[in-house]
Scaffold this motif. Sequence first.
Motif: not given
Length: 338
Positions: A223-236
């Motif tokens: 799970a990812g939160g606000a700390g992921v920073g962006s939609k693009e970065n959510f690919r991680l």
Amino acid sequence: MNKDREVWVFIEQEAGEIATVSLELLAKGRELAEGLGSRVCALLFGHGIAHLAEKAIYHGADLVLLADHPELALYRTLPYARVAIELVRARQPYIFLLGATPIGRDLAPRIASAVRAGLTADCTDLQIGDFQRKDRVYSDLLYQIRPAFGGNVIATIVNPERHPQLATVREGVMRLAEPDRTRRGEVERVEPQFDARDLVLQVLKREMRPPACNLKSASIVVAGGAGVGSKENFRLIHELAHLLGGEVGASRAAVDAGFVSAEHQVGQTGVTVRPRLYIACGISGAVQHRAGMDQSSKIIAINTDPAAPIFQIAHYKIVGDLNAVIPWMIHAYHANAK
Ligand code: FAD
């Protein structure tokens, strides 16, 4: 057996299957009924669904009230509410539990309003206990426990005077019990009587969209939160979840920021998950998020802030930048996977 204190559970069914939340509520209802020396009654409405009564009994019902009628084939508020309200008026259950699903959230307030009873939505726990007001003691009330005031307090709500005590519970909150195929129960058919006004709404067409993810039964959730920073970065997050054969979860902040769709939200107003492994990346661990994942068997948290509340419940704590930690995890997985 104390039939004055029956615990009722509304059974949701779709395409010949009982909804998991209803089975979970049967297990909880069984526990409550045993505490009250009473029995569990399942309300099974639909058409061509009589065969589901047995399953309801295996999961904890002592009595199934079966309303099998063509007008109940698909859920519609008025016919379903008519049958439920008439049954409540005639038989006066003590407790009435429904899933906090779109159907349960539609039906429960109708019933509560019709019989002037209290209703607590989205309970996270249900217990039996006493309540004292001035000199009067009310014994064996339903404690309806849920977060309140934005999660800042856990409230215990009771309805001392008006019954049934109605509560809704979201899927995944109560534990699903194994079916006991030796259990025996009674099935009683009820004949619904509709008013013409109950049937004014007709369903002309129905389209079903398969869910984008299956978080509820996932054994691994990344799970990812606000700390992921962006939609693009959510690919991680997607990449790690895919690698581990898991599902993608998210905090509400990540959903609100548009990093991922709302079906991925975990927490009080999202999905409740109980995976073997939950990896929380860039999630602070607000109480509303924890309400949806703190029953995970193992929790790994990655956060730059060593004081983040998520670390209070994490089994493995990684203080660091997820942009560095997740690629390391992926690298380590590839290096060690045979
Ligand atoms: P933040 O609280 O902003 O936390 C971000 C975290 O990321 C911080 O801890 C920060 O240290 C860390 N971080 C930042 N950068 C990095 C980095 N590069 N690497 C690693 N870590 C980093 N929330 C839910 O999640 N689910 C719900 O169902 C839900 N329901 C709610 C219902 C109500 C009635 C209310 C009032 C709130 C609800 N919320 C829910 C919102 C909840 O209160 C929090 O606001 C939300 O969970 C915060 O999301 P977050 O942890 O992603 O964001």
